[in-house]
Write an enzyme that holds these catalytic residues in place. Sequence first.
Site, PDB file in Angstrom:
ATOM      1  N   GLN A  50      -8.595   7.612  -8.805  1.00  0.00           N
ATOM      2  CA  GLN A  50      -8.135   7.217  -7.473  1.00  0.00           C
ATOM      3  C   GLN A  50      -9.027   7.779  -6.366  1.00  0.00           C
ATOM      4  O   GLN A  50      -8.602   7.923  -5.229  1.00  0.00           O
ATOM      5  CB  GLN A  50      -6.687   7.659  -7.250  1.00  0.00           C
ATOM      6  CG  GLN A  50      -5.690   6.993  -8.179  1.00  0.00           C
ATOM      7  CD  GLN A  50      -4.250   7.282  -7.788  1.00  0.00           C
ATOM      8  OE1 GLN A  50      -3.737   6.788  -6.792  1.00  0.00           O
ATOM      9  NE2 GLN A  50      -3.579   8.101  -8.586  1.00  0.00           N
ATOM     10  N   ASP A  89      -4.418  20.002  -3.256  1.00  0.00           N
ATOM     11  CA  ASP A  89      -3.894  18.662  -3.529  1.00  0.00           C
ATOM     12  C   ASP A  89      -4.999  17.627  -3.307  1.00  0.00           C
ATOM     13  O   ASP A  89      -5.891  17.821  -2.478  1.00  0.00           O
ATOM     14  CB  ASP A  89      -2.712  18.384  -2.595  1.00  0.00           C
ATOM     15  CG  ASP A  89      -1.926  17.147  -3.004  1.00  0.00           C
ATOM     16  OD1 ASP A  89      -2.105  16.673  -4.139  1.00  0.00           O
ATOM     17  OD2 ASP A  89      -1.133  16.658  -2.179  1.00  0.00           O
ATOM     18  N   GLU A  90      -4.935  16.509  -4.019  1.00  0.00           N
ATOM     19  CA  GLU A  90      -5.885  15.398  -3.871  1.00  0.00           C
ATOM     20  C   GLU A  90      -7.331  15.884  -3.961  1.00  0.00           C
ATOM     21  O   GLU A  90      -8.184  15.539  -3.140  1.00  0.00           O
ATOM     22  CB  GLU A  90      -5.652  14.660  -2.542  1.00  0.00           C
ATOM     23  CG  GLU A  90      -4.245  14.119  -2.348  1.00  0.00           C
ATOM     24  CD  GLU A  90      -3.952  12.882  -3.202  1.00  0.00           C
ATOM     25  OE1 GLU A  90      -4.786  12.543  -4.054  1.00  0.00           O
ATOM     26  OE2 GLU A  90      -2.886  12.273  -3.011  1.00  0.00           O
ATOM     27  N   LYS A 126       2.907  14.101  -9.565  1.00  0.00           N
ATOM     28  CA  LYS A 126       2.029  15.256  -9.317  1.00  0.00           C
ATOM     29  C   LYS A 126       2.533  16.130  -8.176  1.00  0.00           C
ATOM     30  O   LYS A 126       2.382  17.345  -8.204  1.00  0.00           O
ATOM     31  CB  LYS A 126       0.603  14.777  -9.058  1.00  0.00           C
ATOM     32  CG  LYS A 126       0.416  13.861  -7.859  1.00  0.00           C
ATOM     33  CD  LYS A 126      -0.107  14.570  -6.651  1.00  0.00           C
ATOM     34  CE  LYS A 126      -0.394  13.612  -5.498  1.00  0.00           C
ATOM     35  NZ  LYS A 126      -0.774  14.306  -4.259  1.00  0.00           N
ATOM     36  N   THR A 127       3.180  15.515  -7.166  1.00  0.00           N
ATOM     37  CA  THR A 127       3.706  16.316  -6.060  1.00  0.00           C
ATOM     38  C   THR A 127       4.816  17.236  -6.548  1.00  0.00           C
ATOM     39  O   THR A 127       4.902  18.404  -6.147  1.00  0.00           O
ATOM     40  CB  THR A 127       4.225  15.413  -4.930  1.00  0.00           C
ATOM     41  OG1 THR A 127       3.173  14.548  -4.492  1.00  0.00           O
ATOM     42  CG2 THR A 127       4.711  16.236  -3.759  1.00  0.00           C
ATOM     43  N   ARG A 186       0.148   0.261  -7.181  1.00  0.00           N
ATOM     44  CA  ARG A 186       1.145   0.389  -6.101  1.00  0.00           C
ATOM     45  C   ARG A 186       2.404  -0.393  -6.467  1.00  0.00           C
ATOM     46  O   ARG A 186       3.454  -0.199  -5.847  1.00  0.00           O
ATOM     47  CB  ARG A 186       0.613  -0.173  -4.784  1.00  0.00           C
ATOM     48  CG  ARG A 186      -0.634   0.481  -4.183  1.00  0.00           C
ATOM     49  CD  ARG A 186      -0.546   1.969  -4.121  1.00  0.00           C
ATOM     50  NE  ARG A 186      -1.145   2.561  -5.307  1.00  0.00           N
ATOM     51  CZ  ARG A 186      -0.942   3.822  -5.690  1.00  0.00           C
ATOM     52  NH1 ARG A 186      -0.136   4.596  -5.020  1.00  0.00           N
ATOM     53  NH2 ARG A 186      -1.520   4.292  -6.786  1.00  0.00           N
TER      54      ARG A 186
END
Length: 762
Positions: A260, A229-230, A41-42, A606
């Site tokens: 998340q 973002d986020e 996504k970044t 993770r």
Amino acid sequence: MTLPAPTETPEWLARLNEPQREAVLTTEGPVLMLAGAGTGKTAALTHRLAHLIRERLAWPSEILCVTFTNKAAREMRHRVGQLIGDAVEGMPWLGTFHSICAKMLRRHAELVGLQSNYTIIDTDDQLRLLKTMIREANLDEKRWPPRQLAGLIDSWKNRGLLPGDLTAVDNEAYANGKGQQMYAAYQERLKTLNACDFGDLLLHMLTILKTDREVLQQYQRRFKYVMVDEYQDTNAVQYLWLRLLAQERKNICVVGDDDQSIYSWRGAEVANILRFEKDFPGAKVVRLEQNYRSTPQILAAASGLIAGNSQRLGKTLWTELPAGQKLRVVGVWDAPEEARRVGEEIERLEREGAPLEQVAILVRAQYQTREFEDRFIQIGLNYRIIGGFRFYERAEIRDALAYLRVIAQPADDLAFERIYNQPKRGLGAKALENMYRHARAQGLPLAAAALELADSDELPARARNTIAALMSDFLRWREASDSLSPAELMRLVLEESGYDAMLKAERSAESAGRADNLVELARAMEDYETLGDFLEHVSLVMDNDAASDEEKVTIMTMHAAKGLEFDNVFLPGWEEGVFPSQRSLDEGGLASLEEERRLAYVAITRARRRCTILHAANRRIYGQWTSSIPSRFIEELPEEHVEAETTLSGGKSLWQANWSEQEDPFAHVASTRPERSGSRGPGWQRALATGYETKPSRVKESTRSAASFAAKPRSDIAIGARVFHEKFGYGEVVAQEGNKLEIAFEKSGLKKVIDSFVSAVD
């Protein structure tokens, strides 16, 4: 600044997958980039930003790009710079929510009663200000502590509420209906100081945008594009601020993952991302589902688990990576075996060539790290704690240990100095200065000096009484240490010192975590026969070389691990009550259960190559063995992607263990535990070993034995001598007892002082 000339298809755009390119090229109208864990996504966000500038759809100064951390903002600026060069330097509106709002507020501060050179106060300054205001309002600071009020004010500001917006429930949350009054007074005091706290940066700007249409239109015209973002981590005030800025053009692109969203405890609302399509009708939803991090087995297990949540938009992660190993679920007997098992697994991975930097242990709560730290130090395995202190370095643990050190060794000045006013007892720096002065003059430990000062007029009556009460407590605790186990003594000290009450009064998530750590400390002490043995163990643990440059295993909480990735991940403590957290379930019900499940999803994803979940059949709590049941999340994992293993240290299945009295699994504990010693060495008074006497007038007689004090040599200052005292002035000695003098002062009357505080004059 010159913008690069556009070309048909730049090379960097061709490297993106199809959904990523779609998100980049959809420039007009609202866009929701639903980006699963490890889906790049970044990359999509930074390429979209670069595309807007490169295609001259907007000047850099016309794009608002908001992140949650300075680190994320720096990384984004760096990546965009790699794509389009120095054009990124012209982006003044790329930063965190707080930094951008601070910049806006400097321009419009007068609209909320501030000047443009306002000060942003930190948490310490805020607490000091609130403490003053609580005293001015004649409220009991112990019952209504400043930290509790600060937490409430922060939560109200996160919700975008001014004092006048509080509900009756909000108002009752502090001081029986004074929440609104204290909040309003606090805001007025900040204006008087030309200051604001971090919550005000957003709240003030939201207020300005809602009340001043000209300012709102100015920013709506300025920002041709808004990027966030986020987005799943936004709180109410951030959401309202963004919605106002984007309502005119509606060119807003938000990136996030509803699966998340794990920060409700600090105000984040998953509903913000769930209702994006309702807030911006016709929004385009682009799902990034190709995962570049984890194996198919790990992804399938995580996806099967998160499917149990009802409040989600839904997506299916997939990857082109090889299948890899199934997610392992390992059942162990108890917490010590859990730590042993993880340590053995890590050593095996290390022998096979796996770098320790790629190994992580993710826990639900910080207190869980203690067992692993002790074990790793024992076997010489390097580790680091991320997002917090090592267990024995945490402030509350150091405080508790300081109490124990003073009980075990009253001459430990460093320990006594740490806790003489912790919790707050009204003993300030002046009292400590007098203690040190007398201790140096007489060659006494600090505790002994405090005991003498409690029986003199050197300090105000309130300070003397407080010191006397504290010393009585220490005398009683030392006597109790002969009959109580170290763990029992620790619990007694925490209760009677007021430390437990202090944490309960704060009523915050942080204080609850600190209380959990102290419970774990007492549990750790249950393995030691004497207080001295335990304190020696702690000293060895604290001596572990934290500055070593060698590779280390990472230990951190699941919350702190968000955004990180490791080849090998261990997830201990998956039992009901531990994970999902019983406290969270009690406070938030079904909503909290879904957030706990999202946290489990984050933890599993993770892992890149291997993920191991562990659960123990037994936990020892307050000295009692308690049976545990596996977390409901384990049952929710799809069987075809899980390899279960449940064994004892000796290899037997837990369920095959013989529970008869003849094979009691706890029998070895009783047989190997040595008998308790009837004595813990010299008493408090003898341990001081200072050879002085004192009257028990201000210290409870029941906890003292005057006969246990050796005689103190008489003072060199004789009766009838003329003396000078810095506080009381000139006077004449009229009586003498050891090193205590009774002096008739010319202006202060008859006082009892210690000879080290006076000097003879001619």
